[in-house]
Design a protein around this motif. Structure first.
Motif, PDB file in Angstrom:
ATOM      1  N   UNK B  76      37.312  41.265  26.700  1.00 11.73           N
ATOM      2  CA  UNK B  76      37.049  39.911  27.206  1.00 11.73           C
ATOM      3  C   UNK B  76      38.339  39.150  27.528  1.00 11.73           C
ATOM      4  N   UNK B  77      39.379  39.322  26.730  1.00 11.72           N
ATOM      5  CA  UNK B  77      40.628  38.584  26.999  1.00 11.72           C
ATOM      6  C   UNK B  77      41.280  39.047  28.297  1.00 11.72           C
ATOM      7  N   UNK B  78      41.345  40.364  28.498  1.00  6.61           N
ATOM      8  CA  UNK B  78      41.926  40.875  29.743  1.00  6.61           C
ATOM      9  C   UNK B  78      41.118  40.366  30.956  1.00  6.61           C
ATOM     10  N   UNK B  79      39.802  40.382  30.817  1.00  7.14           N
ATOM     11  CA  UNK B  79      38.964  39.960  31.948  1.00  7.14           C
ATOM     12  C   UNK B  79      39.123  38.479  32.235  1.00  7.14           C
ATOM     13  N   UNK B  80      39.297  37.675  31.192  1.00  5.07           N
ATOM     14  CA  UNK B  80      39.535  36.250  31.407  1.00  5.07           C
ATOM     15  C   UNK B  80      40.877  36.051  32.109  1.00  5.07           C
ATOM     16  N   UNK B  81      41.879  36.801  31.691  1.00  9.27           N
ATOM     17  CA  UNK B  81      43.180  36.725  32.359  1.00  9.27           C
ATOM     18  C   UNK B  81      43.057  37.107  33.848  1.00  9.27           C
ATOM     19  N   UNK B  82      42.333  38.201  34.118  1.00  7.33           N
ATOM     20  CA  UNK B  82      42.153  38.660  35.508  1.00  7.33           C
ATOM     21  C   UNK B  82      41.540  37.554  36.371  1.00  7.33           C
ATOM     22  N   UNK B  83      40.684  36.744  35.735  1.00  3.85           N
ATOM     23  CA  UNK B  83      40.030  35.651  36.456  1.00  3.85           C
ATOM     24  C   UNK B  83      40.893  34.419  36.649  1.00  3.85           C
ATOM     25  N   UNK B  84      42.075  34.385  36.029  1.00  3.33           N
ATOM     26  CA  UNK B  84      42.904  33.175  36.146  1.00  3.33           C
ATOM     27  C   UNK B  84      44.201  33.428  36.922  1.00  3.33           C
ATOM     28  N   UNK B  85      44.621  34.697  37.043  1.00  3.07           N
ATOM     29  CA  UNK B  85      45.850  35.012  37.785  1.00  3.07           C
ATOM     30  C   UNK B  85      45.480  35.465  39.203  1.00  3.07           C
TER      31      UNK B  85
END
Lengths: 189, 189
Positions: B76-85
């Motif tokens: 979930x953390x990686x996916x949230x990052x992918x959605x913000x960069x």
């Protein structure tokens, strides 16, 4: 090692939405749909894909409108029934003792007993193949006052929407809170 | 009593899919998308709606292809990052130490470390408004052998895909098994 499963609609989970429409004579109907999702933010739109063989398909072509009623998991049996019977033969509202409320905004009914409703007018019709996708502009969202949180938004923990896994034909509830979007990923930076 | 919340994309939950594409120079990119869903059974298709401002939008227009990698909740953390960069500035694969695998079927990469992949070629592009919906025909589905069940299908309990609640910006896991479709509703008949 990844195994190839072929060209199939294998993805999971999908939402369980109840689509409300009127037929030519004004009889309200419901169908259960999982080939659905949000497809635009401005204007706010949902896509709902249906086979031409469904009663709802003809109703949407005729009325250019539908509603989405989002049920809670206590209604899983009714929603499964709605997905197996056809409005050609059955009045599903009467059969399930549900109340059809006429939308004041679009030409379609919604389910009074379900907590969350989207009222949509069709703005695009896309012929894809076996399914036709109707893009519905969301004209209003209505939620039972009892399931709105302190921020004035639908409370998923109270509403308990549920999901469909098309791979295995199983319904699932919504599980644990895994964190807030646009913030939980910060620790990866 | 239902309360009107206005014309907004308020529905929940939505899937969390990671869209893989190549840019003009062949650099692989990822984005997180929730305005997505299955939209046809034959041919099997998914709809993925994106804003033109995203890096992925230009990549899909150029390559006419994308993949969907479905992550488990441990990501979930990686996916949230992918959605913000944005891929304009960052190589997200490198940043997150993920491996880009070139699809042998479509002109797009997928994430080796994520268990479930759909490889898609674009067959329709629908201009809706702020978002453009790309309808991708699913050319193959690939799943890690370790998370396939005895029926040869993706095991949701092992994969643990997760969800996004756009109303409140929260990620959720998949919860309890609520019964089998096309059978649990029989008791209402």
């Amino acid at each position: 090692m990844k195994k190839s499963l072929g060209a199939k609609t294998l993805t999971s989970p999908t939402p369980v939405w109840i689509i409300g429409t009127y037929d030519k004579e004004g009889k309200p109907n419901l169908m259960t749909a999982a080939w659905v999702g949000i497809c635009c933010s401005q204007p706010p739109c949902v896509g709902v894909s249906l086979r031409k063989a469904t009663y709802t398909y003809g109703n949407i072509v005729e009325r250019k409108a539908f509603t989405v009623s989002i049920p809670g998991e206590a209604r899983v049996k009714e929603c499964d029934y709605i997905g197996t019977a056809t409005g050609k033969n059955v009045d599903k509202f009467a059969r399930l003792k549900l109340t059809a409320v006429k939308s004041s905004i679009v030409d379609a009914p919604y389910v009074q007993e379900f907590p969350w409703v989207l009222e949509c007018r069709v703005i695009h019709t896309i012929e894809i193949g076996l399914h036709t996708e109707f893009v519905g502009e969301i004209m209003d969202v209505k939620v039972d006052s009892s399931v709105v949180n302190s921020r004035g938004l639908p409370d998923v923990g109270k509403i308990r929407p549920f999901l469909f896994d098309p791979a295995n034909g199983t319904y699932y509830g919504v599980g644990a809170d895994l964190g807030h979007a646009f913030s939980t990923g910060k620790s990866t930076r």
